[in-house]
Structures are given as structure tokens and as C-alpha cells.
Design an enzyme around this catalytic site. Structure first.
Site, PDB file in Angstrom:
ATOM      1  N   ASP A  12       0.815  -1.229   0.000  1.00 51.95           N
ATOM      2  CA  ASP A  12       0.000   0.000   0.000  1.00 51.95           C
ATOM      3  C   ASP A  12       0.839   1.266   0.000  1.00 51.95           C
ATOM      4  OD1 ASP A  12      -2.250  -1.703   0.272  1.00 51.95           O
ATOM      5  OD2 ASP A  12      -1.889  -1.804   2.425  1.00 51.95           O
ATOM      6  N   GLY A  14       1.635   2.890  -2.646  1.00 47.98           N
ATOM      7  CA  GLY A  14       1.259   3.756  -3.780  1.00 47.98           C
ATOM      8  C   GLY A  14       1.936   3.288  -5.070  1.00 47.98           C
ATOM      9  N   LYS A  15       2.235   1.994  -5.137  1.00 51.35           N
ATOM     10  CA  LYS A  15       2.903   1.455  -6.338  1.00 51.35           C
ATOM     11  C   LYS A  15       2.027   1.609  -7.578  1.00 51.35           C
ATOM     12  CE  LYS A  15       3.212  -2.487  -4.288  1.00 51.35           C
ATOM     13  NZ  LYS A  15       2.803  -2.079  -2.947  1.00 51.35           N
ATOM     14  N   GLY A  16       0.706   1.437  -7.385  1.00 48.42           N
ATOM     15  CA  GLY A  16      -0.229   1.521  -8.510  1.00 48.42           C
ATOM     16  C   GLY A  16      -0.115   2.868  -9.204  1.00 48.42           C
ATOM     17  N   ALA A  38      -4.238  -8.497  -2.987  1.00 50.91           N
ATOM     18  CA  ALA A  38      -3.976  -7.095  -2.663  1.00 50.91           C
ATOM     19  C   ALA A  38      -4.455  -6.283  -3.850  1.00 50.91           C
ATOM     20  CB  ALA A  38      -2.497  -6.859  -2.433  1.00 50.91           C
ATOM     21  N   GLY A  39      -4.609  -5.024  -3.641  1.00 51.47           N
ATOM     22  CA  GLY A  39      -5.110  -4.217  -4.755  1.00 51.47           C
ATOM     23  C   GLY A  39      -4.348  -2.924  -4.887  1.00 51.47           C
ATOM     24  N   HIS A  40      -4.388  -2.383  -6.070  1.00 49.06           N
ATOM     25  CA  HIS A  40      -3.821  -1.062  -6.320  1.00 49.06           C
ATOM     26  C   HIS A  40      -4.979  -0.123  -6.573  1.00 49.06           C
ATOM     27  CE1 HIS A  40       0.134  -2.614  -6.804  1.00 49.06           C
ATOM     28  NE2 HIS A  40      -0.214  -3.387  -7.806  1.00 49.06           N
ATOM     29  N   THR A 302     -10.216  -5.580   0.874  1.00 46.62           N
ATOM     30  CA  THR A 302     -11.093  -5.999   1.968  1.00 46.62           C
ATOM     31  C   THR A 302     -11.873  -4.847   2.586  1.00 46.62           C
ATOM     32  OG1 THR A 302      -9.276  -5.626   3.485  1.00 46.62           O
ATOM     33  CG2 THR A 302      -9.523  -7.865   2.647  1.00 46.62           C
ATOM     34  N   GLY A 303     -11.431  -3.618   2.357  1.00 44.30           N
ATOM     35  CA  GLY A 303     -12.072  -2.463   2.980  1.00 44.30           C
ATOM     36  C   GLY A 303     -11.741  -2.315   4.453  1.00 44.30           C
ATOM     37  N   GLY A 415       0.124  13.814  -4.363  1.00 48.00           N
ATOM     38  CA  GLY A 415      -1.310  13.708  -4.639  1.00 48.00           C
ATOM     39  C   GLY A 415      -1.576  12.410  -5.372  1.00 48.00           C
TER      40      GLY A 415
HETATM   41  P1  GDP Z   1      -0.351   0.121  -3.780  1.00 45.51           P
HETATM   42  O1  GDP Z   1      -0.953  -1.179  -3.446  1.00 45.51           O
HETATM   43  O2  GDP Z   1       1.091   0.203  -3.392  1.00 45.51           O
HETATM   44  O3  GDP Z   1      -0.573   0.538  -5.188  1.00 45.51           O
HETATM   45  O4  GDP Z   1      -1.056   1.225  -2.877  1.00 45.51           O
HETATM   46  P2  GDP Z   1      -2.616   1.493  -2.615  1.00 45.51           P
HETATM   47  O5  GDP Z   1      -3.276   1.730  -3.885  1.00 45.51           O
HETATM   48  O6  GDP Z   1      -3.191   0.501  -1.701  1.00 45.51           O
HETATM   49  O7  GDP Z   1      -2.523   2.799  -1.718  1.00 45.51           O
HETATM   50  C1  GDP Z   1      -2.156   3.962  -2.170  1.00 45.51           C
HETATM   51  C2  GDP Z   1      -3.296   4.952  -1.962  1.00 45.51           C
HETATM   52  O8  GDP Z   1      -2.769   6.222  -1.908  1.00 45.51           O
HETATM   53  C3  GDP Z   1      -4.303   4.978  -3.092  1.00 45.51           C
HETATM   54  O9  GDP Z   1      -5.560   5.351  -2.587  1.00 45.51           O
HETATM   55  C4  GDP Z   1      -3.744   6.057  -4.011  1.00 45.51           C
HETATM   56  O10 GDP Z   1      -4.734   6.699  -4.812  1.00 45.51           O
HETATM   57  C5  GDP Z   1      -3.220   6.997  -3.013  1.00 45.51           C
HETATM   58  N1  GDP Z   1      -2.037   7.762  -3.394  1.00 45.51           N
HETATM   59  C6  GDP Z   1      -0.948   7.370  -4.109  1.00 45.51           C
HETATM   60  N2  GDP Z   1      -0.038   8.343  -4.133  1.00 45.51           N
HETATM   61  C7  GDP Z   1      -0.565   9.374  -3.411  1.00 45.51           C
HETATM   62  C8  GDP Z   1      -0.079  10.667  -3.025  1.00 45.51           C
HETATM   63  O11 GDP Z   1       1.016  11.071  -3.348  1.00 45.51           O
HETATM   64  N3  GDP Z   1      -0.915  11.406  -2.256  1.00 45.51           N
HETATM   65  C9  GDP Z   1      -2.142  10.994  -1.855  1.00 45.51           C
HETATM   66  N4  GDP Z   1      -2.869  11.797  -1.096  1.00 45.51           N
HETATM   67  N5  GDP Z   1      -2.599   9.777  -2.170  1.00 45.51           N
HETATM   68  C10 GDP Z   1      -1.829   8.997  -2.935  1.00 45.51           C
END
Ligand code: GDP
Length: 426
Positions: A12, A14-16, A38-40, A302-303, A415
Site C-alpha cells: 500500500d 502507492g505502487k499503482g 492485494a489491490g492497487h 477488503t475495505g 497527490g
Molecule cells: P499500492 O498497493 O502500493 O498501489 O497502494 P494502494 O493503492 O493501496 O494505496 C495507495 C493509496 O494512496 C491509493 O488510494 C492512491 O490513490 C493513493 N495515493 C498514491 N499516491 C498518493 C499521493 O502522493 N498522495 C495521496 N494523497 N494519495 C496517494
């Protein structure tokens, strides 16, 4: 060139978003491990999406999205995910699925649930997507490859053989309904119809793509600390989360991975059980959880509310090292703008001794955080495009962390959108 985008921590990070952003200049994006557990989360012009199986490049017309052999492939989830994005007017992506990928079987999901029930309070906090039973079967050599769908006689015979074992466990250990071989066969024939258009010899495809100089992104799931070898075993996932595994899970030469972009979040969050040294609780945690990510720190699959903590330099230094980091992408920094002061974990105290090298799990359980407090910047930094325009205390926070972890922060994400990125030329 091949680049990997991986996580340094518990997932989590922010890889997505980083993958989605880099995919603009990529030809091919490959998932190489993990499954739909897991989800992005990706926010773009089409809307907000939680992807579990598809790589984060599916929103571009020019990219090919690949499910590599290392993935735990849940065919109905893949199928529904393709539908969910095309329903929102995203053009049908080009998708390839490795003929060597193995499939999550319906009983893997059931076994995951039954085992969590059996362990009750001592469970691992599984997402119950069948991932641990899937990888157990893969390495016990009773898993099913996509290629096996195309030899029906051999498939029937194998199902009969595998099900004997499964039914013994169902009857005697879990006391649950038994599996019917015919039903499994029919389900697999359904899966065959769904997956057939995408099946391909992925490693051969990638070999040629590398020769042609294509840009390839390997997209990791979760992070270093969930790696079965180098993470917080046993509170880990069941496939390697490291960039090095990208070579295996995609079927490419290891020396082709030239850049390893490790994604690091500006604070910590974790899901599931396990030691989490810089964890915070109560109102302090609720506030960060509510403001975190894009709409709060709740699991994409999972929320469930994520566990929250301050930035952990010990875990992140290790997480970056074990990934073989060339670049750090530092994300979700904008969220911290509300804090007067920001604590950062700079060491672990274990039995009166302070360490900065991440220990094995038994020691980790005893670790207490050594915190250093940095001044906050009390400003909204979204929309800033240049590093030098960031508030001084914000730059100090970034540079302090960079020095502690020992790897260059070349991207700062301020962001959730693609364009919310500051590239730092180092
Ligand atoms: P991943 O599994 O590594 O892709 O991460 P997640 O998607 O679970 O969590 C990242 C969350 O942070 C998501 O809701 C993204 O939209 C959000 N996100 C990613 N980069 C940023 C950022 O720089 N700022 C903010 N506020 N949100 C971000």
C-alpha cells in the site's frame, strides 16, 4: 529497458499510482507475483479503480498488460476486472496471460477460509483469496498450470489424483463438504473459455520485446517486509515481493532489470497481523488513517482499516536494500501537511540496546521505537511541481529520511493523480 516498481514496506505504498504514471512511457507492464489478494488504487480520467489482478498499465492504449507465470491467477477475477474497466469506457486493453501461470482453484479459496476459521484468534489475517493454499500446492507440485487446460484427458486424471488429498483434509481436519471431481473439471472448462484468448508464451514474448528495445515495467505487489524469505516471517505473503523475483515470475534474464524503483510512503501503514514497531493508536492513528491515501487508509481488497504508524527508517532502509533499490519514489507526502510536528522512527530499542538494522521476527517482536520529531510544514503541497518550491520543513523531512535510508529519493508524489509528481534530478 526493464524497470521494476516494488514496495519497501508492508504494501500500500502507492505502487499503482507510480506504475500508472511510468506506464505512459512503457510498452509492456507485467505482474510477476501475488494474486488478487492485494489491490492497487488508481485514479485517472476514467474514474477511480481498484485493480487486483490486472497490471496498472491497462488504462493506456499503447501498452500490453501481462500476467506472468509467477502470479496466482484467479481467472474469474481477471475476467470480471476486464469487464469492470471496459464497462467504464476504458478501451479493451491488450492482455497476455502466461501459459505457465498457475490457477487459483475454487478449493484454494475455501481452504484459506477454513484454515483461518480453524486458527481463529491465531490467524495470519489472510484476505482469504486462496493465495497461501495456492502457493503451497504449486510447490507441492499439485497445482494446475493454464497450459493444462488444453489437455482434457490428462486434466481429468490429475483432478482425480489431487482431490483425494484435498478430501481427506476436508473430511477429517475441517469437517466440511467434499469436493466433486466432475464439478472441478467443469469449472476449469469455464475458466478455459475465459482465458483462452489471452494465453501466450510470455517469456518468449518478453525475450523478443527486450531484443527490440521495448520498455518493460515489472509491477510488484505488497512490499519487502511481506517477502517470505526476507520479510517478517510468518506474517508474510506466499510469493516473493522482491524485484529479483521479477526475473523468475516474468521469465526474463535477471541482468535485464536495470532500474528498481522502490515505492516508500511518507508514513507507515500495514494490514494483517505481525510486529509493527512504529505503530500508533487511538485518535492519533484515526486522524492519519482518515486523511491518508486518497480517501483514507482502508484495504483496496477488503475495505478493512489499515494499521497506522510513523515513518520507519529502520524498516525502510532494510526494505530498500533488499529490493536492490536504484531510485526511491516517496509518496503520499501531501497527507502529512496537517501535523505541527512529525515523529519518525530512527531506531529500534531491543533489550536496552538501540539498533538500526532490521532484525529477524523474534527480535522484532520486542522492539520499541526510538522516535525523533521533525517540525511539520502546515501547508497543502498538492499542485507543487518543483522540488525547490516545497516548503523548507517539507524538504527537510524528505532529506532527513533520504539520509537515514541511504537511497536517493528521485520522485516525490504529492497527490493521488498521475500528474501529482515532483521529479528530482539527482
Ligand atoms: P499500492 O498497493 O502500493 O498501489 O497502494 P494502494 O493503492 O493501496 O494505496 C495507495 C493509496 O494512496 C491509493 O488510494 C492512491 O490513490 C493513493 N495515493 C498514491 N499516491 C498518493 C499521493 O502522493 N498522495 C495521496 N494523497 N494519495 C496517494
Amino acid at each position: 529497458m526493464v524497470q521494476a516498481v516494488v514496495g519497501a514496506n508492508w504494501g500500500d505504498e502507492g505502487k499503482g499510482k507510480i506504475t500508472d504514471m511510468l506506464a505512459e512511457n512503457a510498452d509492456i507492464i507485467v505482474r510477476f507475483q501475488g494474486g488478487a489478494n492485494a489491490g492497487h488504487t488508481i485514479v485517472n480520467n476514467y474514474g477511480k479503480f481498484a485493480l487486483h489482478t490486472l497490471p496498472s498499465g491497462v488504462f493506456y492504449k499503447h501498452t500490453t498488460s501481462i500476467i506472468g507465470n509467477g502470479v496466482a491467477l484467479n481467472i474469474p477475477v481477471l475476467f470480471n476486472e476486464i469487464k469492470s474497466i471496459t464497462d467504464k469506457n476504458v478501451p479493451m486493453p491488450k492482455i497476455l496471460v502466461s501459459d505457465r501461470a498457475q490457477m487459483v482453484m475454487p478449493y484454494h479459496i475455501l481452504f484459506d477460509q477454513y484454515e483461518e476459521e480453524r486458527l481463529a484468534g491465531k490467524s495470519f489475517g489472510s484476505t482469504k483469496s486462496g493465495i497461501a493454499p495456492f502457493y503451497s500446492d504449486k510447490y507441492a507440485k499439485i497445482g494446475f498450470q493454464v497450459s493444462e487446460l488444453f489437455d482434457e484427458a490428462a486434466l481429468r486424471e490429475k483432478i482425480d489424483r489431487v482431490i483425494v488429498q484435498k478430501n481427506i483434509l476436508l473430511e477429517h481436519l475441517y469437517k466440511k463438504p467434499l469436493i466433486d471431481a466432475e464439478e472441478i473439471f467443469n469449472t476449469l472448462m469455464e475458466y478455459k473459455k475465459m482465458v483462452e484468448p489471452y494465453v501466450c508464451d510470455v517469456s518468449a514474448f518478453l525475450w523478443n520485446a527486450i531484443k527490440e528495445g521495448k520498455n518493460i515495467l515489472l509491477e510488484g505487489q505488497l512490499g519487502s517486509l511481506k517477502d517470505p524469505d526476507h520479510g517478517i516471517y510468518p506474517m508474510v505473503t506466499s510469493s516473493s515481493t522482491l524485484a529479483a523475483y521479477g526475473a523468475i515470475g516474468a521469465g526474463i534474464p535477471p541482468y535485464e532489470i536495470k532500474k528498481i524503483i522502490t515505492v516508500v510512503k511518507a508514513y507507515s501503514s500495514a494490514v494483517g497481523a505481525g510486529a509493527f514497531v512504529s505503530e500508533i493508536f487511538g485518535d492519533e492513528a484515526d486522524e492519519l488513517r482518515k486523511r491518508g491515501g486518497d480517501g483514507g487508509e482502508y484495504g483496496a481488497t477488503t475495505g478493512r482499516p489499515r494499521r497506522m504508524g510513523w515513518f520507519d527508517c529502520v524498516a525502510t532502509k532494510y526494505g530498500c536494500r533488499i529490493q536492490g533499490t536504484t531510485d526511491v519514489a516517496f509518496t503520499v507526502l501531501d497527507v502529512l501537511g496537517y501535523l505541527d510536528e512529525i515523529p519518525v522512527c530512527v531506531g529500534y530499542e531491543i533489550d536496552g540496546e538501540v539498533i538500526t538494522d532490521f532484525p529477524t521476527t523474534s527480535k522484532l517482536e520486542k522492539a520499541k521505537p526510538v522516535l525523533k520529531t521533525l517540525p511539520g510544514w502546515k501547508e497543502d503541497i498538492r499542485g507543487i511541481k518543483e522540488y525547490d518550491k516545497l516548503p523548507l520543513n517539507c524538504r527537510k523531512y524528505i532529506e532527513f529520511i533520504e539520509e537515514q535510508i541511504g537511497f536517493p529519493i528521485t520522485m516525490v508524489s504529492n497527490g493521488p493523480k498521475r500528474e501529482d509528481i515532483i521529479i528530482r534530478n539527482k
